[in-house]
Design a protein around this motif. Structure first.
Motif, PDB file in Angstrom:
ATOM      1  N   GLY B  16      11.055 -13.187  -1.218  1.00 36.36           N
ATOM      2  CA  GLY B  16      10.135 -13.450  -2.307  1.00 36.36           C
ATOM      3  C   GLY B  16       8.692 -13.071  -2.035  1.00 36.36           C
ATOM      4  O   GLY B  16       7.892 -12.964  -2.963  1.00 36.36           O
ATOM      5  N   GLN B  17       8.363 -12.840  -0.761  1.00 36.29           N
ATOM      6  CA  GLN B  17       6.994 -12.435  -0.433  1.00 36.29           C
ATOM      7  C   GLN B  17       6.812 -10.933  -0.657  1.00 36.29           C
ATOM      8  O   GLN B  17       7.745 -10.207  -0.962  1.00 36.29           O
ATOM      9  N   GLU B  18       5.570 -10.501  -0.477  1.00 38.48           N
ATOM     10  CA  GLU B  18       5.258  -9.082  -0.617  1.00 38.48           C
ATOM     11  C   GLU B  18       5.090  -8.461   0.760  1.00 38.48           C
ATOM     12  O   GLU B  18       4.589  -9.104   1.690  1.00 38.48           O
ATOM     13  N   ALA B  19       5.501  -7.218   0.878  1.00 36.82           N
ATOM     14  CA  ALA B  19       5.292  -6.466   2.125  1.00 36.82           C
ATOM     15  C   ALA B  19       4.429  -5.249   1.820  1.00 36.82           C
ATOM     16  O   ALA B  19       4.673  -4.546   0.830  1.00 36.82           O
ATOM     17  N   ARG B  20       3.415  -5.022   2.658  1.00 31.60           N
ATOM     18  CA  ARG B  20       2.558  -3.839   2.535  1.00 31.60           C
ATOM     19  C   ARG B  20       2.616  -3.052   3.828  1.00 31.60           C
ATOM     20  O   ARG B  20       2.264  -3.568   4.886  1.00 31.60           O
ATOM     21  N   LEU B  21       3.030  -1.805   3.724  1.00 33.78           N
ATOM     22  CA  LEU B  21       3.168  -0.940   4.874  1.00 33.78           C
ATOM     23  C   LEU B  21       2.154   0.189   4.740  1.00 33.78           C
ATOM     24  O   LEU B  21       2.011   0.780   3.672  1.00 33.78           O
ATOM     25  N   ARG B  22       1.457   0.487   5.843  1.00 33.69           N
ATOM     26  CA  ARG B  22       0.379   1.465   5.801  1.00 33.69           C
ATOM     27  C   ARG B  22       0.704   2.695   6.636  1.00 33.69           C
ATOM     28  O   ARG B  22       1.345   2.588   7.687  1.00 33.69           O
ATOM     29  N   CYS B  23       0.223   3.829   6.163  1.00 31.69           N
ATOM     30  CA  CYS B  23       0.453   5.084   6.870  1.00 31.69           C
ATOM     31  C   CYS B  23      -0.788   5.949   6.775  1.00 31.69           C
ATOM     32  O   CYS B  23      -1.242   6.285   5.680  1.00 31.69           O
ATOM     33  N   SER B  24      -1.320   6.326   7.937  1.00 29.74           N
ATOM     34  CA  SER B  24      -2.419   7.288   7.996  1.00 29.74           C
ATOM     35  C   SER B  24      -1.860   8.605   8.511  1.00 29.74           C
ATOM     36  O   SER B  24      -1.342   8.656   9.636  1.00 29.74           O
ATOM     37  N   LYS B  62      14.003   1.454  -8.532  1.00 29.79           N
ATOM     38  CA  LYS B  62      13.276   1.373  -9.813  1.00 29.79           C
ATOM     39  C   LYS B  62      12.392   0.148  -9.906  1.00 29.79           C
ATOM     40  O   LYS B  62      11.379   0.144 -10.612  1.00 29.79           O
ATOM     41  N   GLU B  63      12.755  -0.896  -9.206  1.00 28.57           N
ATOM     42  CA  GLU B  63      11.987  -2.139  -9.301  1.00 28.57           C
ATOM     43  C   GLU B  63      11.480  -2.561  -7.926  1.00 28.57           C
ATOM     44  O   GLU B  63      12.064  -2.233  -6.904  1.00 28.57           O
ATOM     45  N   ARG B  64      10.398  -3.243  -7.911  1.00 27.57           N
ATOM     46  CA  ARG B  64       9.785  -3.928  -6.759  1.00 27.57           C
ATOM     47  C   ARG B  64       9.091  -2.988  -5.780  1.00 27.57           C
ATOM     48  O   ARG B  64       8.300  -3.439  -4.969  1.00 27.57           O
ATOM     49  N   PHE B  65       9.383  -1.708  -5.799  1.00 26.18           N
ATOM     50  CA  PHE B  65       8.801  -0.765  -4.838  1.00 26.18           C
ATOM     51  C   PHE B  65       7.739   0.101  -5.518  1.00 26.18           C
ATOM     52  O   PHE B  65       7.952   0.594  -6.626  1.00 26.18           O
ATOM     53  N   SER B  66       6.632   0.304  -4.829  1.00 29.95           N
ATOM     54  CA  SER B  66       5.613   1.214  -5.329  1.00 29.95           C
ATOM     55  C   SER B  66       4.899   1.839  -4.143  1.00 29.95           C
ATOM     56  O   SER B  66       4.934   1.312  -3.023  1.00 29.95           O
ATOM     57  N   ALA B  67       4.258   2.980  -4.394  1.00 31.03           N
ATOM     58  CA  ALA B  67       3.542   3.671  -3.331  1.00 31.03           C
ATOM     59  C   ALA B  67       2.274   4.284  -3.900  1.00 31.03           C
ATOM     60  O   ALA B  67       2.212   4.629  -5.083  1.00 31.03           O
ATOM     61  N   GLN B  80       7.474  -5.655  -3.449  1.00 32.69           N
ATOM     62  CA  GLN B  80       7.258  -6.991  -4.004  1.00 32.69           C
ATOM     63  C   GLN B  80       8.554  -7.800  -3.958  1.00 32.69           C
ATOM     64  O   GLN B  80       9.650  -7.240  -4.029  1.00 32.69           O
ATOM     65  N   GLN B  81       8.396  -9.109  -3.845  1.00 28.43           N
ATOM     66  CA  GLN B  81       9.533 -10.036  -3.908  1.00 28.43           C
ATOM     67  C   GLN B  81      10.674  -9.562  -3.015  1.00 28.43           C
ATOM     68  O   GLN B  81      11.799  -9.343  -3.478  1.00 28.43           O
ATOM     69  N   VAL B  82      10.380  -9.419  -1.744  1.00 28.70           N
ATOM     70  CA  VAL B  82      11.363  -8.843  -0.828  1.00 28.70           C
ATOM     71  C   VAL B  82      12.642  -9.663  -0.788  1.00 28.70           C
ATOM     72  O   VAL B  82      12.638 -10.892  -0.957  1.00 28.70           O
ATOM     73  N   VAL B  83      13.749  -8.936  -0.555  1.00 27.53           N
ATOM     74  CA  VAL B  83      15.074  -9.542  -0.380  1.00 27.53           C
ATOM     75  C   VAL B  83      15.605  -9.093   0.967  1.00 27.53           C
ATOM     76  O   VAL B  83      15.080  -8.160   1.583  1.00 27.53           O
ATOM     77  N   ARG B 111       9.039  -1.799  11.170  1.00 34.35           N
ATOM     78  CA  ARG B 111      10.319  -2.487  11.081  1.00 34.35           C
ATOM     79  C   ARG B 111      10.135  -3.786  10.309  1.00 34.35           C
ATOM     80  O   ARG B 111       9.497  -4.708  10.794  1.00 34.35           O
ATOM     81  N   LEU B 112      10.680  -3.788   9.109  1.00 30.85           N
ATOM     82  CA  LEU B 112      10.558  -4.940   8.227  1.00 30.85           C
ATOM     83  C   LEU B 112      11.787  -5.825   8.370  1.00 30.85           C
ATOM     84  O   LEU B 112      12.925  -5.346   8.266  1.00 30.85           O
ATOM     85  N   THR B 113      11.541  -7.088   8.614  1.00 34.59           N
ATOM     86  CA  THR B 113      12.617  -8.075   8.669  1.00 34.59           C
ATOM     87  C   THR B 113      12.341  -9.128   7.604  1.00 34.59           C
ATOM     88  O   THR B 113      11.262  -9.731   7.583  1.00 34.59           O
ATOM     89  N   VAL B 114      13.309  -9.320   6.733  1.00 32.38           N
ATOM     90  CA  VAL B 114      13.182 -10.335   5.692  1.00 32.38           C
ATOM     91  C   VAL B 114      14.069 -11.523   6.073  1.00 32.38           C
ATOM     92  O   VAL B 114      15.278 -11.370   6.289  1.00 32.38           O
ATOM     93  N   VAL B 115      13.439 -12.683   6.167  1.00 30.55           N
ATOM     94  CA  VAL B 115      14.189 -13.879   6.589  1.00 30.55           C
ATOM     95  C   VAL B 115      14.331 -14.864   5.442  1.00 30.55           C
ATOM     96  O   VAL B 115      13.619 -14.756   4.429  1.00 30.55           O
TER      97      VAL B 115
END
Lengths: 112, 115
Positions: B16-24, B62-67, B80-83, B111-115
């Motif tokens: 349910g939380q949001e994850a933000r991943l960054r790339c330079s 289609k849902e929850r992901f954006s870049a 958004q709203q990670v599962v 490495r994203l871990t959703v708990v």
């Protein structure tokens, strides 16, 4: 189409033997074919690539061949060493250059 | 040249939380690609961006992901709203130009871990 197929999925060789991994692609516009090596928990690293204006390229123990007519390319590793053990991915630019499409990977294990 | 930089390297989020991943991207590279890798699977294309433009998002759910890739700053992949099924390694790659004949280099991944 934008598929890249890769075989085999696993490959086990004895140290010192050669290893060959084969890929086919479907997008006839593809003209650049890189190979990446990925060790466990690490990023994919570019190890060799080939462009469509050549049929073969060699870098020490690694070579890549390309048959553009048949749409297949292969990675050859000679005199394999334990540190060659990793997952290898082939790839091709597809979608008009919008994406690198990867094969499904080959888990190479070099046994002592 | 510091190469492609991603942060964080590891990210833990509750459902349910949001994850933000960054790339330079690498210096001089203006093309960024995001890939997702599930455990023991291959690299699946998600999205291709140039500065301030999404060029190809055919691999994005289609849902929850954006870049985005703003004029200033890193590219951001937002979930958004990670599962639990979002748990994966997310890799960013960059290239210097838009071409079917150019090299692409990968960052270390998040490495994203959703708990």
């Amino acid at each position: 189409g934008e598929n890249v197929e890769q075989h085999p999925s696993t490959l086990s060789v004895q140290e010192g033997d050669s290893a060959v991994i084969k890929c086919t692609y479907s997008d006839s516009a593809s003209n650049y074919f890189p190979w990446y090596k990925q060790e466990l928990g690490k990023r994919p690293q570019l190890i060799i690539d080939i462009r469509s204006n050549v049929g073969e390229k060699k870098d020490q123990r690694i070579a890549v061949t390309l048959n553009k007519t048949a749409k297949h390319f292969s990675l050859h590793i000679t005199e394999t060493q334990p540190e060659d053990s990793a997952v290898y991915f082939c790839a091709a630019w597809t979608g008009g250059g919008n994406k690198l499409t990867f094969g499904t990977g080959t888990q190479l294990k070099v046994e002592l | 040249n510091a190469g492609v930089m991603q942060n964080p390297r590891h990210l833990v989020r509750r459902r349910g939380q949001e994850a933000r991943l960054r790339c330079s991207p690498m210096k001089g590279h203006s093309h960024v690609y995001w890939y997702r890798q599930l455990p023991e699977e291959g690299l699946k294309f998600m999205v291709y961006l140039q500065k301030e433009n999404i060029i190809d998002e055919s691999g994005m759910p289609k849902e929850r992901f954006s870049a985005e890739f703003p004029k200033e700053g890193p590219s951001i992949l937002r979930i958004q709203q990670v599962v639990r099924g979002d748990s994966a390694a997310y890799f960013c790659a960059s290239s210097p130009k838009s071409s079917m004949n150019t090299e692409a280099f990968f960052g270390q991944g998040t490495r994203l871990t959703v708990v």
